[in-house]
Design a protein around this motif. Structure first.
Motif, PDB file in Angstrom:
ATOM      1  N   LEU A  66       0.835  -1.198   0.000  1.00  0.00           N
ATOM      2  CA  LEU A  66       0.000   0.000   0.000  1.00  0.00           C
ATOM      3  C   LEU A  66       0.869   1.248   0.000  1.00  0.00           C
ATOM      4  O   LEU A  66       1.912   1.297   0.643  1.00  0.00           O
ATOM      5  CB  LEU A  66      -0.930   0.013   1.218  1.00  0.00           C
ATOM      6  N   ASP A  67       0.400   2.263  -0.699  1.00  0.00           N
ATOM      7  CA  ASP A  67       1.121   3.520  -0.864  1.00  0.00           C
ATOM      8  C   ASP A  67       0.371   4.617  -0.107  1.00  0.00           C
ATOM      9  O   ASP A  67      -0.792   4.899  -0.395  1.00  0.00           O
ATOM     10  CB  ASP A  67       1.194   3.852  -2.359  1.00  0.00           C
ATOM     11  N   PHE A  68       1.036   5.236   0.871  1.00  0.00           N
ATOM     12  CA  PHE A  68       0.425   6.344   1.603  1.00  0.00           C
ATOM     13  C   PHE A  68       1.197   7.645   1.391  1.00  0.00           C
ATOM     14  O   PHE A  68       1.174   8.538   2.228  1.00  0.00           O
ATOM     15  CB  PHE A  68       0.330   6.003   3.089  1.00  0.00           C
ATOM     16  N   SER A  69       1.851   7.738   0.233  1.00  0.00           N
ATOM     17  CA  SER A  69       2.570   8.954  -0.128  1.00  0.00           C
ATOM     18  C   SER A  69       1.645   9.861  -0.939  1.00  0.00           C
ATOM     19  O   SER A  69       0.498   9.526  -1.239  1.00  0.00           O
ATOM     20  CB  SER A  69       3.811   8.608  -0.959  1.00  0.00           C
ATOM     21  N   ASN A 114      -0.565   8.788  -4.062  1.00  0.00           N
ATOM     22  CA  ASN A 114      -1.868   8.127  -3.993  1.00  0.00           C
ATOM     23  C   ASN A 114      -2.967   9.193  -3.989  1.00  0.00           C
ATOM     24  O   ASN A 114      -3.201   9.859  -2.982  1.00  0.00           O
ATOM     25  CB  ASN A 114      -1.946   7.272  -2.730  1.00  0.00           C
ATOM     26  N   LEU A 157      -6.062   9.001  -3.840  1.00  0.00           N
ATOM     27  CA  LEU A 157      -7.211   8.736  -2.969  1.00  0.00           C
ATOM     28  C   LEU A 157      -7.072   9.408  -1.598  1.00  0.00           C
ATOM     29  O   LEU A 157      -8.061   9.560  -0.878  1.00  0.00           O
ATOM     30  CB  LEU A 157      -7.382   7.226  -2.764  1.00  0.00           C
ATOM     31  N   LEU A 158      -5.854   9.814  -1.248  1.00  0.00           N
ATOM     32  CA  LEU A 158      -5.589  10.337   0.090  1.00  0.00           C
ATOM     33  C   LEU A 158      -5.884  11.831   0.160  1.00  0.00           C
ATOM     34  O   LEU A 158      -5.002  12.666   0.368  1.00  0.00           O
ATOM     35  CB  LEU A 158      -4.143  10.052   0.480  1.00  0.00           C
ATOM     36  N   MET A 161      -9.124   0.060  -0.707  1.00  0.00           N
ATOM     37  CA  MET A 161      -7.880  -0.240  -1.430  1.00  0.00           C
ATOM     38  C   MET A 161      -7.570  -1.733  -1.402  1.00  0.00           C
ATOM     39  O   MET A 161      -7.074  -2.299  -2.385  1.00  0.00           O
ATOM     40  CB  MET A 161      -6.726   0.569  -0.837  1.00  0.00           C
ATOM     41  N   GLU A 196       9.010   5.766   3.609  1.00  0.00           N
ATOM     42  CA  GLU A 196       8.043   6.398   2.711  1.00  0.00           C
ATOM     43  C   GLU A 196       7.717   7.799   3.239  1.00  0.00           C
ATOM     44  O   GLU A 196       7.430   7.969   4.424  1.00  0.00           O
ATOM     45  CB  GLU A 196       6.770   5.557   2.642  1.00  0.00           C
ATOM     46  N   ARG A 228       5.195  10.274   3.715  1.00  0.00           N
ATOM     47  CA  ARG A 228       3.741  10.127   3.735  1.00  0.00           C
ATOM     48  C   ARG A 228       3.018  11.449   3.972  1.00  0.00           C
ATOM     49  O   ARG A 228       3.522  12.326   4.668  1.00  0.00           O
ATOM     50  CB  ARG A 228       3.336   9.147   4.845  1.00  0.00           C
TER      51      ARG A 228
END
Length: 236
Positions: free
Chosen positions: A40-43, A46, A48-49, A67, A82, A84
């Motif tokens: 999962l990408d929380f940078s 993404n 969607l963030l 996700m 990462e 974030r």
């Protein structure tokens, strides 16, 4: 500890964890190499963030589940070093230079998932870091391989796991030490485990930075080596 000593200790720890790789147990009750586990990408990459998606924990939780469901996954993993944007939801990380560089690996899956000690050790310290966006219930274990002492940190746990713990308590490899906490008791995050590898706690107990400023990335990466040396997930 001098910078050169920290680098040497980190290098030695990596060597030892690779040497004893086959003797390291699982950290969670999941196969982290399974096809239904995804990265999962929380940078910022993404899309969607959004601010709206992150503000309320219930909405953020639905997004994480979305996700996973889109990839038919039961768990998500990732985040070491990462940069974030998800920490913008909490004032805890706001400084002149905001802290955004993640120093552990997160495993995102259902609350109540069991957490195990991957190696024998001792309970170094524990506490409930209860501020919004913090670790919530946290356990730090102390381990030794050959002559090297190091630590593993487990954050966002269930409150009940702290009830019978004692500092100095012996922990066996494979012993269940906790479960993924639900929100809000886990620091008010969607259920996940923050797992971190640490060479030097710098005198701290029950807590240690899990997120640093981008300008501090190099120094913290030395004292917090890649936790995948223990998790051994092919997805990372």
């Amino acid at each position: 500890m001098a910078p050169g000593s920290e680098i040497n200790k980190a290098s030695k720890l990596k060597t030892l964890l690779l040497k004893y790789r086959a003797e390291i147990g699982k950290v969670v009750a999941l196969d982290l190499n399974a096809a239904n586990v995804i990265k999962l990408d929380f940078s910022q990459a993404n899309a969607l963030l959004t601010t709206e998606a992150l503000q309320q924990t219930e909405t953020f939780d639905k997004l994480v589940n979305q996700m996973l469901q889109e990839k038919e996954a039961v768990a998500g993993i990732g985040g070491y070093l990462e940069n974030r944007i998800i920490y913008r939801r909490s004032n805890l990380f706001e400084e002149t230079e905001p802290r955004s560089m993640h120093l552990g690996i997160d495993i995102w899956t259902a609350g109540g998932t069991s957490v195990f000690a991957p190696l024998p050790g001792l309970v170094h310290s524990f506490q409930n870091n209860a501020s919004f966006g913090d670790y919530g219930p946290t356990i730090i274990l102390q381990h030794q391989l050959e002559d090297l002492i190091f630590y593993t940190l487990y954050g966002h746990l269930n409150v009940a796991c702290l009830e019978d713990l004692k500092e100095g308590q012996t922990i066996e490899k494979g012993q269940r030490i906790a479960a993924f906490g639900p929100f809000p008791e886990n620091g008010d995050w969607p259920p996940h485990l923050h797992f971190q590898l640490i060479t030097d706690l710098k005198g701290m107990r029950g807590d240690f930075p899990g997120v640093c400023k981008p300008s501090e990335k190099e120094s913290f990466a030395t004292s917090c080596p890649d936790p995948n040396l223990i998790l051994q997930s092919r997805h990372l």
